[in-house]
Enzyme design. Structure first.
Site: not given
Ligand code: DGL
Length: 265
Positions: A17-18, A49, A80, A158, A190, A192
């Site tokens: 993931d990012s 990302y 991600c 984060e 997402c 996150h």
């Molecule tokens: N966790 C990631 C996703 O599912 C990326 C979040 C990010 O880096 O903007 O899209």
């Protein structure tokens, strides 16, 4: 197109993931396959990302995948949504091991739960790709899908601010329009966002079913993996700010994370 469908036995599974978001997927895979060795890669030097163009995200995803392949992984989990929406076909084309994304499992779970109106919150990149709308409608064309970007949730996760009043206010601003539109199911599109699940649930209430694609992705990984026994190894790789990652990851996983390496992609 080359498409591998079974993981190489005894090889670790790579999860990337990012940043810390993919740990939500990592945790579910570790629960589903407690003896499986895992390598987690967080591209913390280049997070987020979600605000970047699909071409750039595809390039980053291919670099992360190449690094994990060099470490001998037998399966890649793109933990991600943004990278899944931008790079899944390119990754599946390039790698000779199975590559699993998070969108299809999440879309499937949403169609199983909804009565007809699904809200999807995700990054700008994922929302612009309309990948969830396509995936949900492919399974059940009658479902109405409303997608909405919630980029600040990434920063809050984060930052370790998932359970603060700031997160609560941001959640109200993002989610109220979806509630007004009458959604009965909300996809956390997402990886996150499940870190803020408590806050999100508080705002949407019991009447809205939450779909966390981490759980459904882990079930998919499990179905493609031969169970091993023995002590699993969990290795963590980051591209920057290792100690910050250690702090947030340990808090989220509720255990001190072990081996952590700084890598260049
Ligand atoms: N966790 C990631 C996703 O599912 C990326 C979040 C990010 O880096 O903007 O899209």
């Amino acid at each position: 197109m080359r498409r591998a469908t079974a993981a190489r036995a005894n090889s670790p599974i790579g999860v990337f993931d990012s940043g810390v978001g993919g740990l939500t997927v990592f945790r579910e895979i570790a629960r589903a396959l407690p003896h499986q060795s895992l390598i987690y890669l967080g591209d913390s030097a280049r997070v987020p990302y979600g605000t970047k163009s699909p071409k750039i995200v595809e390039r980053y995803a291919l670099q992360a995948a190449d690094h994990l392949v060099q470490r001998g992984i037998g399966m890649l989990v793109v933990a991600c949504n943004t990278a899944t929406s931008a790079a899944l076909p390119a990754l599946q084309e390039r790698l000779s091991i199975p590559v699993i994304g998070v969108i299809e499992p999440g879309a499937r779970a949403a169609t199983e739960r909804t009565k007809g109106r699904v809200g999807v919150i995700a990054t700008e990149g994922t929302v612009n790709s309309k990948a969830y709308t396509r995936a949900i409608k492919k399974i059940k064309p009658s479902v109405e899908v409303i997608e909405s970007a919630a980029p600040l949730f990434v920063a809050l996760a984060e930052e370790g601010w998932a359970n603060t009043h700031v997160a609560r206010e941001v959640a109200e601003v993002y989610l109220e329009p979806l509630l007004d539109a009458g959604i009965d199911t909300l996809v956390l599109g997402c990886t996150h966002y499940p870190i803020l699940r408590g806050t999100i649930e508080h705002v949407v209430g019991d009447a809205v079913a939450i779909v966390d694609s981490a759980e459904t992705t882990a079930a998919c990984v499990r179905s493609m993996t031969l169970e091993t026994d023995g002590e699993p190894q969990h290795l963590f790789l980051v591209t920057d700010a290792a100690e910050r990652f250690r702090r947030i990851a340990s808090e989220f996983l509720e255990q001190e994370i072990g081996e952590l390496e700084l890598v260049a992609l």
